[in-house]
Structures are given as C-alpha cells and as structure tokens.
Design a protein around this motif. Structure first.
Motif, PDB file in Angstrom:
ATOM      1  N   LYS A   9      -4.445 -11.605 -11.887  1.00 26.81           N
ATOM      2  CA  LYS A   9      -4.941 -11.097 -10.598  1.00 26.81           C
ATOM      3  C   LYS A   9      -5.876 -12.135  -9.970  1.00 26.81           C
ATOM      4  CE  LYS A   9      -8.593  -8.099 -10.012  1.00 26.81           C
ATOM      5  NZ  LYS A   9      -9.376  -6.958 -10.468  1.00 26.81           N
ATOM      6  N   GLU A  10      -6.766 -12.706 -10.772  1.00 27.78           N
ATOM      7  CA  GLU A  10      -7.740 -13.681 -10.253  1.00 27.78           C
ATOM      8  C   GLU A  10      -7.021 -14.888  -9.659  1.00 27.78           C
ATOM      9  OE1 GLU A  10      -8.028 -12.138 -13.231  1.00 27.78           O
ATOM     10  OE2 GLU A  10      -9.635 -10.822 -12.497  1.00 27.78           O
TER      11      GLU A  10
ATOM     12  N   LYS B 128      -9.400 -10.176   0.754  1.00 29.66           N
ATOM     13  CA  LYS B 128     -10.047  -8.856   0.606  1.00 29.66           C
ATOM     14  C   LYS B 128      -9.001  -7.758   0.476  1.00 29.66           C
ATOM     15  CE  LYS B 128     -14.742  -8.648   2.003  1.00 29.66           C
ATOM     16  NZ  LYS B 128     -15.064  -9.841   2.844  1.00 29.66           N
TER      17      LYS B 128
ATOM     18  N   GLU C 224      -7.381  -7.876  -2.853  1.00 30.40           N
ATOM     19  CA  GLU C 224      -8.256  -7.318  -3.886  1.00 30.40           C
ATOM     20  C   GLU C 224      -8.223  -5.791  -3.843  1.00 30.40           C
ATOM     21  OE1 GLU C 224     -11.972  -9.286  -4.035  1.00 30.40           O
ATOM     22  OE2 GLU C 224     -12.340  -8.487  -6.057  1.00 30.40           O
ATOM     23  N   ALA C 225      -8.260  -5.260  -2.622  1.00 37.67           N
ATOM     24  CA  ALA C 225      -8.239  -3.793  -2.470  1.00 37.67           C
ATOM     25  C   ALA C 225      -6.932  -3.233  -3.034  1.00 37.67           C
ATOM     26  CB  ALA C 225      -8.387  -3.430  -0.993  1.00 37.67           C
TER      27      ALA C 225
ATOM     28  N   PHE D 268      -5.060  -4.582  -5.430  1.00 32.60           N
ATOM     29  CA  PHE D 268      -5.114  -4.647  -6.902  1.00 32.60           C
ATOM     30  C   PHE D 268      -5.964  -3.487  -7.438  1.00 32.60           C
ATOM     31  CE2 PHE D 268      -3.769  -9.227  -6.853  1.00 32.60           C
ATOM     32  CZ  PHE D 268      -2.748  -9.094  -7.776  1.00 32.60           C
ATOM     33  N   GLU D 269      -7.029  -3.188  -6.713  1.00 37.79           N
ATOM     34  CA  GLU D 269      -7.901  -2.091  -7.147  1.00 37.79           C
ATOM     35  C   GLU D 269      -7.151  -0.758  -7.087  1.00 37.79           C
ATOM     36  OE1 GLU D 269     -11.980  -2.874  -5.851  1.00 37.79           O
ATOM     37  OE2 GLU D 269     -12.072  -0.669  -5.643  1.00 37.79           O
ATOM     38  N   LEU D 270      -6.425  -0.575  -5.996  1.00 34.26           N
ATOM     39  CA  LEU D 270      -5.639   0.659  -5.846  1.00 34.26           C
ATOM     40  C   LEU D 270      -4.614   0.766  -6.978  1.00 34.26           C
ATOM     41  CD1 LEU D 270      -4.830   3.134  -4.115  1.00 34.26           C
ATOM     42  CD2 LEU D 270      -3.324   1.619  -2.807  1.00 34.26           C
TER      43      LEU D 270
ATOM     44  N   ARG E  83       0.837  -1.208   0.000  1.00 35.96           N
ATOM     45  CA  ARG E  83       0.000   0.000   0.000  1.00 35.96           C
ATOM     46  C   ARG E  83       0.873   1.258   0.000  1.00 35.96           C
ATOM     47  NH1 ARG E  83      -5.176   0.986   0.572  1.00 35.96           N
ATOM     48  NH2 ARG E  83      -5.704  -1.154   1.076  1.00 35.96           N
TER      49      ARG E  83
ATOM     50  N   GLY F 104      -4.822  -0.546  -9.906  1.00 35.59           N
ATOM     51  CA  GLY F 104      -5.557  -0.277 -11.140  1.00 35.59           C
ATOM     52  C   GLY F 104      -5.923   1.209 -11.240  1.00 35.59           C
ATOM     53  N   GLN F 105      -6.437   1.761 -10.136  1.00 38.77           N
ATOM     54  CA  GLN F 105      -6.818   3.190 -10.153  1.00 38.77           C
ATOM     55  C   GLN F 105      -5.631   4.071 -10.478  1.00 38.77           C
ATOM     56  OE1 GLN F 105      -8.248   3.710  -6.182  1.00 38.77           O
ATOM     57  NE2 GLN F 105     -10.176   2.659  -6.601  1.00 38.77           N
TER      58      GLN F 105
END
Ligand code: CTP
Length: 445
Positions: free
Chosen positions: A423-424, A227, A230-231, A233-235, A207, A237-238
């Motif tokens: 990622k999956e 979780k 996943e968060a 990976f989302e960060l 992070r 991606g953003q």
C-alpha cells in the motif's frame, strides 16, 4: 532392494496423492518422493500452488509411504536423481502416460492408474472467485486471456457503464462473458471487480465496488490523488477487502529476484536507478491512451516509478519533471526523484522512442536489465572485473498478467494485502502522479 522414485507438487494433499504414494510404495522396497520447489513450479507455469513447500513435504511425510523426500528444483533433475540414488522404477500417475518414456534409458518407467474425480486444480477451483470487468480496452483483452491460466478465478461478466458497446460486445464474445447494464445485478454476480477504465474514473469506480463489498484489482495507472488513494485503502481495510494495484511488473518473478539481489549488497550501495519505458501507440489506441490517461506520465510512469520505489524506497525528498507537450498532452517526459543518498531517473514516452532498459548503479558494480525490462526474464550483474559478471535467467510467461492475477487470488484467500507491491508503495506512486498532475516541479520543452 528395489528403489522407486516418484515426483509431484502435492498441493492441497488429497486422496489421489495418497493412493498414488501407496501404490508407488507397493512397487518396491524403498520409496523416494520428489516434491517440486516453488521456483520450479513457477518456471513451468504452475502459478497457483497454495501450500508452501514445507507444508507439501510435511503432508507427503504424514502419508507414511515415503522413505525419503527430496526437492525437485530443475528440469532434467529426474535423470540425475535416478543415477544418484540407483533407482529401479520411476513412477507417476496415468495423466503422464508417454511423457516420461525417455527415462526408460535409465530405469523402468511405470504409470500408475490415476484416482478419478479429484485433483489439486479441482480443489482450488471449488472456491472460484468470480471476477467482473469494468472497461474493455486492449488491456482488458490481455487480462482476460491471461486469467485463464490462473485457477481459482474466473472472469464472468463485464459492466457496461462508460464502456463502448462494440468493445464490450467483442470482449464478452471472445471470453464468454455476460454483459451487465445494471450495477446491482452486476454486483450480485461477482466477488471481485477488475477496473481498467480511464484513470479519472478509478477513484469513483473503486469506491463503488468496495462499498458493494467486492475486492478490487485496479489497472495501472492506479491513482493520481494520494489522499483519495489512502482513503480507499482505508475503506478496503475497514471492510476487510483487498484493494490491489494491477501493475504487472511488480509481481513478475525475475523482477522480484532482481530487486532482492540488489538489496544483498552485491553491487554495493545503490546510487542511481535509471529506467525507461517508451511506446509509440498505433493510431487507433493512441487517441485512447491520450484521452484515458492524459499522456505518457500517466500511461507509463508507474513502471519506472516502480523500479525507483522498489529499489530506493518511498521516502524521496524531491521530484522534477521535464515534459514535451503537444496540445496539452505529454508525449515525452523525463523525471527525477531525489533521495538522501541516491536518485532515480525515468523516461516515458508515447510520442518518442528510446532504449527501454533499466540500470541500477552501485558502488561495487551495476545491474543491467535489457529492454523490455518491465517484462524481465533476464538480467546481468556487471563489475569492473568482468570475470565476476553474472547472468540471471528466468521464465516470463505470456503477457505477465497471470502473475498479478495469481497474487490477487492469494491475497483474497489470505485476507492480506500483497508484499510484492505494498500500500505504501502504491501511495508513493500516487504522490508522484499527483505532483505531475498539479504541475509541481514540471517544466516543459
Ligand atoms: N495423482 C493421481 N490421482 C489424482 C491426482 C494426482 O494419481 N487424482 C498423481 C499424479 O499423477 C502425480 C502425483 O499424484 O503422479 C502428484 O500429482 P500433482 O500434480 O501434485 O497433483 P494434481 O492433483 O494432479 O495437481 P494439479 O491439479 O495441480 O495438476
């Protein structure tokens, strides 16, 4: 008619290539250019080629000097080509002087003056990714050594937080790294961070690096909280950053070939995947493995999980673990993942030893990868009728980290996550490690 032949990779086509082809053409009447295939380059350790074979062929064609273009696919092909095409002159640049003298037996060998000051390697290195290391265990040493084989990336520094001073000094000295005590300073000097500190630190460190807009490569075990993973990976991606799972086997050519082969139906429907990875650590690193990861499932579990998930997918329905624990640390774990029509079994141990092979059973035959399958360079397809058995050989270079580092560089340049380990798939592994962490379906003996 005088026939000339020359070979090369012709990656990121440049003036040196143009001059070489021009002068090669001037040596005769008809020029054949051999362009290396991706597999051939990989086998001879050229891992960083940026342009596809099609693009490299197209660039050679556009130079206007080649009368014919062929693909070079194997060691020794030059002799076959010289005979097949009735070649009079073989030529390459002067960086190869002496290397191809053995071809004098078949035709004339002529080394052309190499154009000074330019090469594909130089161009790749122009946009070098500066990588900082956070951690200094034995894996960091192997990683830094292997990174030297990958152009386009340079390990430049090490961040000290949580890292033993003597270990940091040793790593820095061996690899000419700067040591950073201050996070801001570290962040100003790197483009990407390699996280290889204890598992329980991974989420926080990933992070921090992503928030500072740095790409991340995180050593196995990646995460044991799905979780949170996943968060992250989302960060990533953003922020249009690469969050890369550093599990070296996933990026090794032979392992990838073996997975692809199993998908062709050669061994029928895959029913079971059975993989083991056991390693009795030397006393010194044994303590480190225990405190860093908390036992065999965390330290090694991602390897058999990788085999299971690559071959059977991410939608397993149940999991079970049987562990032998001493002082709350699992020294030996056998696990099972149940799928709708198949299942995976894995054995990992840091306190016990068993055969470290991978077998994939199918309705028509099976694939067998001998120990150490996580460094696959050879495997067999075996059948009831042994006349149909096939053996597959590949090259596995060094410790294997160079494949993952090369893929990390490719992902950063393309701005896209890896298809070799998605990622999956990483999230599915995190789900399993999380169940184990939370003692879901865990029995001890
Ligand atoms: N070549 C040349 N002058 C250069 C670069 C390459 O004459 N400055 C020649 C090589 O000697 C070879 C051909 O071009 O005969 C193709 O070389 P290739 O290996 O594809 O190019 P490099 O730029 O040397 O690639 P790399 O840095 O990846 O080794």
């Amino acid at each position: 008619m005088k026939k000339v032949i020359t070979y090369g990779t012709y990656d990121l086509f440049h003036q040196g290539h143009y001059n070489l082809l021009k002068h090669a053409k001037e040596l005769g009447d008809y020029l054949i250019v051999g362009v290396t295939s991706e597999a051939f380059d990989q086998a001879r350790g050229k891992l960083n080629v940026r342009d596809s074979l099609v693009k490299r062929i197209e660039n050679v064609r556009k130079s206007g000097f080649a009368d014919e273009i062929i693909v070079e696919e194997y060691m020794g092909q030059k002799i076959d080509d010289i005979k097949r095409y009735g070649i009079d002159i073989f030529t390459v640049g002067s960086d190869w002087v002496g290397h191809f003298d053995y071809l004098n037996e078949f035709c004339k060998v002529h080394y052309l003056e190499r154009t000074k000051g330019i090469s594909s390697t130089d161009i790749r290195n122009r946009e070098t990714i500066r990588l900082g290391v956070w951690g200094a265990g034995s894996v960091a040493h192997r990683f830094c050594l292997e990174a030297k084989f990958v152009s386009g990336l340079e390990v430049t520094g090490i961040y000290r937080e949580g890292v033993d001073e003597a270990a940091a000094n040793e790593l820095a000295e061996q690899n000419q790294l700067l040591i950073y005590e201050d996070w801001q300073e570290f962040m100003e000097e790197v483009d990407a961070v390699y996280i290889c500190n204890p598992l329980q630190e991974h989420a926080r460190c990933i992070r921090m690096a992503l928030e500072a807009a740095k790409h991340v490569i995180c050593e196995t075990p990646f995460m044991s909280d799905a979780k949170e993973a996943e968060a992250l990976f989302e960060l990533a991606g953003q922020k249009k950053l690469i969050l890369f799972h550093g599990l070296k086997t996933a990026y090794c050519p032979a392992f990838l070939r073996m997975v692809s082969l199993s998908k062709t139906g050669l061994i029928g429907n895959v029913l079971t995947v059975d993989a083991s990875f056991t390693k009795i650590f030397a006393n010194a690193s044994s303590g480190q493995v225990r405190s860093n990861s908390g036992g065999s499932m965390n330290a090694l579990g991602e390897y058999p999980l990788l085999a299971a998930i690559k071959l059977l997918g991410t939608d397993f329905r149940e999991s079970k673990f049987f562990s032998r624990k001493t002082e709350d640390v699992d020294g030996y774990t056998w696990f099972y993942l149940g799928y709708e029509h198949s299942m995976a079994k894995g054995t990992v141990a840091i306190d016990a030893k068993k055969e470290g092979c991978l077998t994939i059973a199918g309705t028509k035959g099976y694939l067998y990868v001998p120990s150490p399958w996580w460094k696959t360079e050879y495997f067999e397809a075996r059948f009831e009728n042994f006349n149909k058995n096939m053996k597959y050989f590949y090259k596995f270079q060094g410790e294997g980290f160079r494949y993952e580092i090369a893929e990390f560089v490719r992902c950063i340049l393309k701005g896209q996550g890896s298809l070799m380990l998605t990622k999956e798939e990483s999230l599915a592994m995190a789900r399993v490690l999380e169940m184990y962490r939370d003692s879901v379906g865990v029995e001890t003996f």
